[in-house]
Design a protein around this motif. Structure first.
Motif, PDB file in Angstrom:
ATOM      1  N   ASN A  99       0.820  -1.209   0.000  1.00 35.83           N
ATOM      2  CA  ASN A  99       0.000   0.000   0.000  1.00 35.83           C
ATOM      3  C   ASN A  99       0.860   1.267   0.000  1.00 35.83           C
ATOM      4  N   SER A 100       0.177   2.380  -0.301  1.00 34.65           N
ATOM      5  CA  SER A 100       0.719   3.735  -0.076  1.00 34.65           C
ATOM      6  C   SER A 100       1.989   4.042  -0.866  1.00 34.65           C
ATOM      7  N   TRP A 101       2.067   3.592  -2.117  1.00 34.18           N
ATOM      8  CA  TRP A 101       3.238   3.963  -2.916  1.00 34.18           C
ATOM      9  C   TRP A 101       2.974   5.153  -3.836  1.00 34.18           C
ATOM     10  N   LEU A 102       1.725   5.583  -3.958  1.00 33.04           N
ATOM     11  CA  LEU A 102       1.386   6.811  -4.677  1.00 33.04           C
ATOM     12  C   LEU A 102       0.811   7.799  -3.662  1.00 33.04           C
ATOM     13  N   LYS A 103       1.486   8.957  -3.531  1.00 36.79           N
ATOM     14  CA  LYS A 103       1.090   9.899  -2.487  1.00 36.79           C
ATOM     15  C   LYS A 103       0.952  11.317  -3.033  1.00 36.79           C
ATOM     16  N   ILE A 104       0.058  12.068  -2.388  1.00 36.54           N
ATOM     17  CA  ILE A 104      -0.087  13.500  -2.613  1.00 36.54           C
ATOM     18  C   ILE A 104       0.164  14.167  -1.264  1.00 36.54           C
ATOM     19  N   VAL A 105       1.110  15.109  -1.219  1.00 39.32           N
ATOM     20  CA  VAL A 105       1.511  15.677   0.062  1.00 39.32           C
ATOM     21  C   VAL A 105       1.646  17.191  -0.037  1.00 39.32           C
ATOM     22  N   PHE A 106       1.623  17.819   1.138  1.00 35.40           N
ATOM     23  CA  PHE A 106       2.062  19.210   1.285  1.00 35.40           C
ATOM     24  C   PHE A 106       2.956  19.255   2.517  1.00 35.40           C
ATOM     25  N   ASP A 107       4.204  19.693   2.329  1.00 35.32           N
ATOM     26  CA  ASP A 107       5.202  19.630   3.395  1.00 35.32           C
ATOM     27  C   ASP A 107       5.256  18.201   3.930  1.00 35.32           C
ATOM     28  N   ASN A 108       4.997  18.032   5.208  1.00 39.16           N
ATOM     29  CA  ASN A 108       5.058  16.693   5.805  1.00 39.16           C
ATOM     30  C   ASN A 108       3.677  16.085   6.028  1.00 39.16           C
ATOM     31  N   THR A 109       2.678  16.717   5.425  1.00 36.11           N
ATOM     32  CA  THR A 109       1.309  16.222   5.581  1.00 36.11           C
ATOM     33  C   THR A 109       0.883  15.438   4.351  1.00 36.11           C
TER      34      THR A 109
END
Length: 543
Positions: free
Chosen positions: A334-344
């Motif tokens: 799981n969780s290999w495609l991510k959308i982030v802002f800074d550390n969130t």
């Protein structure tokens, strides 16, 4: 005269490592002077390919209009009557094998015919008959020559192992090449080498495959070629019962398919297999390349050849069952495609170990894998997103079939280098805080196709609880974050180390990039070590 006992060594290359030719009708459509679809060893073909637009790339690399460019000494397969078969295969150069103190003595079992024999076959002719011209010679030629030389001419006149064996394999701890401590591998002694190689011949063959087609189909085709090769040696009165497979990258998937009981069904004809840098569970870089093109700057020649922008890569891979089988599988995690802002983290996919439904088949999301407008620039019949989704379903079935299957006598070599960072995850980073917004539904304003996306302006004054006091219009953008996981710049450790559970021995290595892994001393030494250990498993007394 070679010994009567024979164990052929079969090399199976990675994706894009086999030369392809196209059908006559596709050659006519593209108005090419020859029928070469893919031959990256050729400077002129590279220049031609760099000039192609996405539509012509799709036409030239069509899995239904291409096949392996095999060697046939009887006629030229180029579609150009002025070009000879040898001119086509000029990348295969056997003039020198000076590699790590190897003498320049000829390859003992690739010698030319004696003078007076008509037609007289040269040493190059014999190498081409073995399939050496089918594969990317720049990446694999040194290994092919080295195996042919050192497996068949390992001893000097005094019956001592050659300098190469002493320098690179014998009495050396396998841990120096990254052997996993838990495998407790012991060094190979000179007497073991002599026992393994005495009274047997190890002709080295290369078998290309159409990497655009499914690895299931390639596995079946390779299995048939191996059966035919064993029969050829048997018909020539040699005792040939089994082969050894040496693979690079995607070639490992082809080999496993060839051996599998429901696909190629040749496990009983294989003594063992050595897999180098295999993407056992796929690689997230496949998503990255289809969205953002290949790595490197604007002047990077490999990038210009393989696909500068996302739409150039998508035009080929979305229509290629084989290419799509390199996407991360369900077992990738799981969780290999991510959308982030800074550390969130704003979004993390997949969440249910199903990238097919959670990533590959989603539509109308800016982070989706397939842009329908990029799939069929050539406007070919039946090339649309529905067919691509069918290929995704077939890829899932293929990986489920071979998931836990490895030959019982398998060895794995792969990159685990913190200096060779790899896309284990694909991360999109926003430049502004959009955590209060439904960011996954943003409308795209522009996509550079190289990892930068701009979104349509958003009027935040109408959005409750949005914490911007002095700004009424937000114009967010996102960019691709550089790779962070150790590996070999292509296959991340999380995919490669899946082999640890199934292989007899593992070599975790550093210092090389994926494509050129088989040019490095540590990888080559581990390969030869594994070959000798596999040969020791052969029981000639068993009928």
């Amino acid at each position: 005269m070679p010994p009567k006992k024979v164990i052929p060594i079969i090399f199976i290359p990675g994706i894009m490592g086999s030369n392809l030719r196209m059908t006559a009708d596709r050659q006519a459509l593209l108005k090419k002077k020859n029928n070469i679809a893919w031959r990256v060893d050729s400077t002129s073909e590279n220049a031609h390919f760099m000039a192609l637009n996405a539509a012509d790339r799709q036409k030239q690399l069509d899995p239904d209009k291409t096949s392996v460019d095999t060697f046939d000494s009887g006629h030229s397969e180029t579609g150009n009557p002025k070009e000879t078969t040898f001119e086509r295969n000029k990348a295969v150069n056997l003039s020198s094998i000076d590699m790590w103190h190897v003498s320049n003595a000829p390859l003992v079992l690739l010698l030319p015919d004696p003078p007076g024999v008509t037609p007289r076959k040269t040493h190059q002719h014999r190498a081409l008959e073995r399939g050496w011209g089918e594969v990317l010679y720049d990446s694999y030629g040194e290994l092919l020559q080295l195996m042919e030389k050192q497996l068949n001419d390992a001893f000097c006149e005094l019956n001592e192992p050659s300098i190469w064996w002493k320098k690179n394999v014998l009495d050396i701890s396998p841990q120096s090449w990254g052997a996993a401590p838990e495998n407790q591998l012991k060094p190979i002694r000179a007497d073991e080498l002599k026992s393994a190689l005495t009274e047997c011949w190890f002709p080295v063959h290369a078998m290309g495959y159409n990497w655009l087609q499914s690895n299931r189909a390639s596995g079946s085709a390779t299995a048939n070629r191996i059966r035919a090769l064993i029969k050829k040696y048997a018909d020539a009165k040699f005792d040939c019962r089994k082969v050894i497979l040496i693979t690079h990258s995607m070639g490992g998937l082809v080999a496993r398919a060839a051996m599998h009981s429901s696909i190629g069904k040749i496990e009983d004809l294989v003594l063992g297999a050595v897999h180098s840098v295999m993407p056992a569970l796929g690689a997230a870089i496949t998503y990255k390349r289809m969205r953002c093109g290949f790595e490197g700057g604007p002047a990077n020649i490999p990038k210009r050849v393989l696909g500068y922008d996302g739409h150039e890569v998508t035009a080929v891979l979305s229509n290629s069952p084989g290419g799509l089988e390199l996407l991360p599988t369900k077992n990738y995690g799981n969780s290999w495609l991510k959308i982030v802002f800074d550390n969130t983290t704003l979004l993390s996919l997949p969440q249910k170990n199903n990238p097919i439904t959670e990533i590959y088949k989603i539509q109308n999301k800016w982070y989706q894998l397939f842009n329908p407008e990029w799939i069929n620039p050539a406007k070919l019949q039946n090339s649309q997103i529905s067919r691509t989704f069918e290929y995704i379903d077939l890829a899932e079935k293929f990986h489920k079939t071979i998931s836990n299957y490895y030959h019982k006598n398998s060895y794995a070599i792969y990159g685990s280098d913190k200096e060779r960072l790899t896309w284990g995850e694909v991360v999109w980073q926003f430049d502004q805080d959009v955590s209060s917004l439904n960011s996954e539904n943003f409308a795209v304003s522009s996509d550079s196709e190289n990892g930068k996306i701009k979104f349509e302006p958003i009027n935040v004054l109408h959005i409750p609880k949005f914490n911007f006091h002095n700004i009424s219009i937000l114009s967010p953008s996102a960019h691709l974050v550089p790779p962070k996981e150790q590996g070999d710049e292509t296959v991340p450790i999380r995919s490669a180390n899946n082999q640890d559970k199934f292989c007899k021995a593992i070599f975790r290595q550093k210092g090389y990039e994926h494509q050129d892994s088989l040019k490095y001393q540590s990888s080559v030494s581990a390969t030869f070590y594994s070959i000798i250990r596999i040969i020791q498993e052969m029981n000639w007394s068993k009928t």
